[in-house]
Design a protein around this motif. Structure first.
Motif, short mmCIF file in Angstrom:
data_model
loop_
_atom_site.label_atom_id
_atom_site.label_comp_id
_atom_site.label_asym_id
_atom_site.label_seq_id
_atom_site.Cartn_x
_atom_site.Cartn_y
_atom_site.Cartn_z
N GLU A 97 0.83 -1.21 0.00
CA GLU A 97 0.00 0.00 0.00
C GLU A 97 0.86 1.26 0.00
O GLU A 97 0.54 2.24 -0.67
N ALA A 98 1.96 1.23 0.74
CA ALA A 98 2.85 2.40 0.82
C ALA A 98 3.50 2.68 -0.52
O ALA A 98 3.65 3.84 -0.93
N PHE A 99 3.91 1.63 -1.24
CA PHE A 99 4.50 1.82 -2.57
C PHE A 99 3.49 2.49 -3.50
O PHE A 99 3.85 3.39 -4.28
N GLU A 100 2.25 2.07 -3.43
CA GLU A 100 1.23 2.65 -4.30
C GLU A 100 0.91 4.08 -3.89
O GLU A 100 0.81 4.98 -4.74
N ARG A 101 0.78 4.32 -2.59
CA ARG A 101 0.38 5.64 -2.10
C ARG A 101 1.45 6.70 -2.31
O ARG A 101 1.16 7.81 -2.75
N TYR A 102 2.70 6.36 -2.01
CA TYR A 102 3.75 7.38 -1.99
C TYR A 102 4.65 7.38 -3.23
O TYR A 102 5.39 8.33 -3.45
N ALA A 103 4.59 6.30 -4.04
CA ALA A 103 5.44 6.25 -5.23
C ALA A 103 4.68 5.91 -6.50
O ALA A 103 5.23 5.99 -7.58
N GLY A 104 3.41 5.51 -6.36
CA GLY A 104 2.63 5.13 -7.52
C GLY A 104 3.14 3.87 -8.20
O GLY A 104 3.02 3.70 -9.41
N ILE A 105 3.70 2.93 -7.40
CA ILE A 105 4.31 1.71 -7.93
C ILE A 105 3.54 0.49 -7.43
O ILE A 105 3.24 0.37 -6.23
N ASP A 106 3.21 -0.43 -8.34
CA ASP A 106 2.60 -1.71 -8.00
C ASP A 106 3.73 -2.68 -7.67
O ASP A 106 4.30 -3.31 -8.56
N LEU A 107 4.04 -2.80 -6.40
CA LEU A 107 5.20 -3.60 -5.98
C LEU A 107 5.02 -5.07 -6.31
O LEU A 107 5.94 -5.73 -6.81
N LEU A 108 3.84 -5.62 -6.03
CA LEU A 108 3.64 -7.06 -6.20
C LEU A 108 3.69 -7.48 -7.66
O LEU A 108 3.88 -8.67 -7.96
N ALA A 109 3.55 -6.53 -8.59
CA ALA A 109 3.67 -6.86 -10.02
C ALA A 109 5.08 -7.30 -10.38
O ALA A 109 5.28 -7.94 -11.42
N SER A 110 6.05 -6.97 -9.52
CA SER A 110 7.44 -7.37 -9.77
C SER A 110 7.85 -8.60 -8.97
O SER A 110 9.02 -8.94 -8.90
N ILE A 111 6.87 -9.29 -8.36
CA ILE A 111 7.14 -10.49 -7.58
C ILE A 111 6.26 -11.62 -8.07
O ILE A 111 5.03 -11.49 -8.08
N ALA A 112 6.86 -12.73 -8.49
CA ALA A 112 6.09 -13.88 -8.96
C ALA A 112 5.44 -14.61 -7.80
O ALA A 112 5.81 -14.41 -6.63
N LYS A 113 4.50 -15.47 -8.12
CA LYS A 113 3.78 -16.21 -7.08
C LYS A 113 4.72 -17.08 -6.25
O LYS A 113 4.46 -17.33 -5.07
N ASN A 114 5.81 -17.52 -6.86
CA ASN A 114 6.77 -18.36 -6.12
C ASN A 114 7.77 -17.52 -5.33
O ASN A 114 8.70 -18.06 -4.73
N GLY A 115 7.62 -16.19 -5.36
CA GLY A 115 8.49 -15.31 -4.59
C GLY A 115 9.65 -14.74 -5.36
O GLY A 115 10.36 -13.87 -4.85
N GLU A 116 9.90 -15.22 -6.59
CA GLU A 116 11.00 -14.69 -7.37
C GLU A 116 10.72 -13.25 -7.78
O GLU A 116 9.60 -12.89 -8.13
N THR A 117 11.76 -12.42 -7.72
CA THR A 117 11.60 -11.00 -8.01
C THR A 117 12.06 -10.67 -9.43
O THR A 117 12.99 -11.28 -9.95
N ASP A 118 11.41 -9.68 -10.03
CA ASP A 118 11.71 -9.26 -11.40
C ASP A 118 12.36 -7.88 -11.33
O ASP A 118 11.68 -6.86 -11.20
N ARG A 119 13.68 -7.85 -11.41
CA ARG A 119 14.43 -6.61 -11.30
C ARG A 119 14.05 -5.62 -12.40
O ARG A 119 13.83 -4.43 -12.14
N ASP A 120 13.97 -6.09 -13.63
CA ASP A 120 13.72 -5.19 -14.75
C ASP A 120 12.35 -4.54 -14.65
O ASP A 120 12.19 -3.36 -14.97
N HIS A 121 11.37 -5.30 -14.18
CA HIS A 121 10.02 -4.74 -14.03
C HIS A 121 10.02 -3.63 -12.99
O HIS A 121 9.44 -2.56 -13.21
N LEU A 122 10.67 -3.89 -11.85
CA LEU A 122 10.70 -2.87 -10.80
C LEU A 122 11.52 -1.66 -11.22
O LEU A 122 11.15 -0.51 -10.92
N LYS A 123 12.61 -1.89 -11.94
CA LYS A 123 13.44 -0.78 -12.40
C LYS A 123 12.65 0.13 -13.33
O LYS A 123 12.73 1.37 -13.23
N ALA A 124 11.86 -0.45 -14.23
CA ALA A 124 11.04 0.36 -15.13
C ALA A 124 10.01 1.16 -14.35
O ALA A 124 9.73 2.33 -14.67
N ALA A 125 9.46 0.57 -13.29
CA ALA A 125 8.48 1.27 -12.47
C ALA A 125 9.11 2.46 -11.76
O ALA A 125 8.50 3.53 -11.64
#
Length: 261
Positions: A81-109
């Protein structure tokens, strides 16, 4: 060992940065509760803030010209919620269901949000930059804030939440923009903890070209540990806020000399 509630109030040492909120020696209050949810630690934090204010006979905590009410119930907000409120970023969109993180997706955000990035930033680097630059400066004003449900990759010793394995039972307590405490619903599954340690070593090898041995004593102890929640609170920072001191060394009896000032 059968104890239901344990605590420690002691000096600790970290040879890291030095500044208004950091000192190489400081005092830490830690406590653990067996068979208790980490929500109880949130209640403990609220009680401690009120006790500190009562002891120092202050109605408001203050730091850097901004204040917060120590007697009000803390606001509780998830990291997502804090990422969305204060940065306008969907944090969970850069995390797969198995917990793996997507660096490039978050970097673009981050780029879309106008936050600087570097070519060698890891996902964790990008995550921390948003926390430091956009979120922490907004927390704990008017009343304390509990920043809850950190990504599991940023909560290596915390158990995952039942509702979403991408986030874990970790929270940090903020007042007047100052981080005061870090808490976990403790991970007591030794197999899961071993897996997380091994994944950390893979990443450490990739980034730094080295690893270190796993803590086998801790992993063995987890086999016997009951469900528990634990927290560490920076006592000197709490005193700072309660007294309105601008620097941590002003509330210490014998601060280490800082020859760089």
């Amino acid at each position: 060992a059968g104890e239901q509630r344990i605590s420690c109030f002691a000096h600790v040492y970290r040879n890291r940065e030095r500044g208004p909120l950091h000192h190489p020696e400081f005092t830490m209050l830690e406590w653990y509760r067996a068979d208790t949810s980490y929500e109880q630690l949130m209640t403990d934090c609220a009680d401690i803030l009120a006790l500190a204010a009562e002891t120092t006979k202050t109605k408001h905590f203050s730091y850097n010209g901004r204040s917060g009410g120590p007697f009000l119930e803390p606001e509780r907000i998830s990291v997502t919620e804090a990422f969305e409120r204060y940065a306008g970023i969907d944090l969970l969109a850069s995390i797969a269901k198995n917990g793996e993180t997507d660096r490039d997706h978050l970097k673009a955000a981050l780029t879309n949000a106008g936050i600087r990035t570097s070519h060698d930033d890891t996902w964790a680097d990008l995550f921390s930059r948003v926390i430091v630059e956009r979120i922490e400066p907004e927390l704990g004003f008017g009343r304390a804030t509990i920043l809850d449900e950190y990504p599991s990759s940023e909560a290596a010793l915390a158990r995952k939440t039942a509702k979403d394995g991408r986030v874990s039972e970790r929270f940090e307590l903020y007042a007047c923009g100052v981080e005061l405490a870090n808490a976990f619903g403790e991970l007591t599954d030794s197999k899961e903890q071993r897996h997380r340690f091994e994944m950390e070593m893979v990443e450490k090898q990739r980034v730094y070209g080295e690893t270190y041995p796993l803590d086998e004593d801790l992993l063995a102890a987890l086999e016997l540990m009951p469900a528990a929640s634990g927290i560490a609170l920076g006592f000197d920072r709490l005193v700072m806020l309660a007294t309105g001191a601008p620097r941590i060394d002003l509330v210490m009896w014998a601060p280490v000399a800082d020859y760089g000032r």
